[in-house]
Design a protein around this motif. Structure first.
Motif, PDB file in Angstrom:
ATOM      1  N   CYS A 112      10.669 -22.773 -19.377  1.00  0.00           N
ATOM      2  CA  CYS A 112      10.178 -21.708 -18.514  1.00  0.00           C
ATOM      3  C   CYS A 112      11.231 -21.436 -17.442  1.00  0.00           C
ATOM      4  O   CYS A 112      11.843 -22.366 -16.916  1.00  0.00           O
ATOM      5  CB  CYS A 112       8.865 -22.151 -17.886  1.00  0.00           C
ATOM      6  SG  CYS A 112       8.020 -20.868 -17.009  1.00  0.00           S
ATOM      7  N   THR A 115      16.262 -18.130 -20.308  1.00  0.00           N
ATOM      8  CA  THR A 115      16.284 -17.270 -21.485  1.00  0.00           C
ATOM      9  C   THR A 115      17.303 -17.822 -22.468  1.00  0.00           C
ATOM     10  O   THR A 115      18.100 -18.699 -22.120  1.00  0.00           O
ATOM     11  CB  THR A 115      16.669 -15.815 -21.111  1.00  0.00           C
ATOM     12  OG1 THR A 115      17.944 -15.817 -20.494  1.00  0.00           O
ATOM     13  CG2 THR A 115      15.624 -15.186 -20.195  1.00  0.00           C
ATOM     14  N   ARG A 151      11.217 -14.887 -23.893  1.00  0.00           N
ATOM     15  CA  ARG A 151      12.394 -15.591 -23.366  1.00  0.00           C
ATOM     16  C   ARG A 151      13.643 -15.363 -24.205  1.00  0.00           C
ATOM     17  O   ARG A 151      14.725 -15.814 -23.832  1.00  0.00           O
ATOM     18  CB  ARG A 151      12.098 -17.083 -23.249  1.00  0.00           C
ATOM     19  CG  ARG A 151      11.017 -17.379 -22.217  1.00  0.00           C
ATOM     20  CD  ARG A 151      10.714 -18.844 -22.075  1.00  0.00           C
ATOM     21  NE  ARG A 151       9.519 -19.030 -21.264  1.00  0.00           N
ATOM     22  CZ  ARG A 151       8.728 -20.087 -21.326  1.00  0.00           C
ATOM     23  NH1 ARG A 151       9.015 -21.089 -22.147  1.00  0.00           N
ATOM     24  NH2 ARG A 151       7.662 -20.162 -20.563  1.00  0.00           N
ATOM     25  N   LEU A 173       9.202 -12.422 -17.520  1.00  0.00           N
ATOM     26  CA  LEU A 173      10.423 -13.137 -17.129  1.00  0.00           C
ATOM     27  C   LEU A 173      10.516 -13.267 -15.609  1.00  0.00           C
ATOM     28  O   LEU A 173      10.837 -14.346 -15.094  1.00  0.00           O
ATOM     29  CB  LEU A 173      11.656 -12.426 -17.700  1.00  0.00           C
ATOM     30  CG  LEU A 173      11.820 -12.549 -19.223  1.00  0.00           C
ATOM     31  CD1 LEU A 173      12.941 -11.665 -19.722  1.00  0.00           C
ATOM     32  CD2 LEU A 173      12.044 -14.009 -19.629  1.00  0.00           C
TER      33      LEU A 173
END
Length: 180
Positions: A112, A115, A151, A173
């Protein structure tokens, strides 16, 4: 948290439960099985796409209105309120090809707040030339948000394709702390 009872593709008619959850980015459709495992999460304005994905994976599908398990709703609500680790509490099951399953099981391993490019995920899966296949599998992900396909980004850092729309991808995001 993946449920280890991952089903094989079948054409036996399936009946799942359908619930709705209001989130900051729209109404989420929650599809669960009788064991309470999440089978699909999509947005009400993309219900047709969700049904198509379910049919591809399971054959004939009937959805009956029923409440999602309380722990699932609480975990998702917690995520949307900022408790980002709550997604790991959710039990889920997916059907799909072996390669799709490989991609979908890899998505929750992208931390988390970070990306990854399609190519980087392909390399991580030991299939460095399978960037397009990763993209196709990612686009067929039936469990949005929980299997965080948002992601994945382009090699140049651009936001590319998201089944729920690029505005939702951007919101997710940013919600997770990624500047986009």
């Amino acid at each position: 948290m993946a449920d280890r009872k991952t089903p094989k593709r079948t054409k036996t008619p399936q009946t799942f439960n359908l619930d709705r959850l209001t989130t900051p980015i729209g109404v989420a459709l929650l599809v669960t099985d009788d064991d309470g495992a999440l089978r699909a999460l999509d947005w009400d304005d993309y219900e047709g796409r969700m049904l198509d994905l379910l049919r591809l994976q399971y054959g004939a599908v009937t959805l009956r209105d029923d409440r999602a398990p309380r722990d699932l709703s609480r975990a998702l609500s917690g995520y949307f309120k900022g408790d980002l680790d709550r997604l790991t509490e959710i039990r889920w099951r997916v059907a799909g090809t072996p390669f799709q399953q490989k991609v979908w099981h890899a998505l929750p391993k992208i931390p988390c707040g970070t990306t990854m490019s399609y190519g980087a995920l392909a390399a991580r899966l030991k299939a460095p030339n399978a960037m397009r296949a990763v993209g196709h599998a990612n686009g067929s992900n039936p469990i949005s948000v929980v299997l965080p396909c948002h992601r994945l980004i382009g090699a140049n850092g651009s936001l590319v394709k998201y089944g729920g729309g690029l505005e939702r991808k951007r919101w997710l995001l940013r919600h997770e702390g990624v500047e986009v």
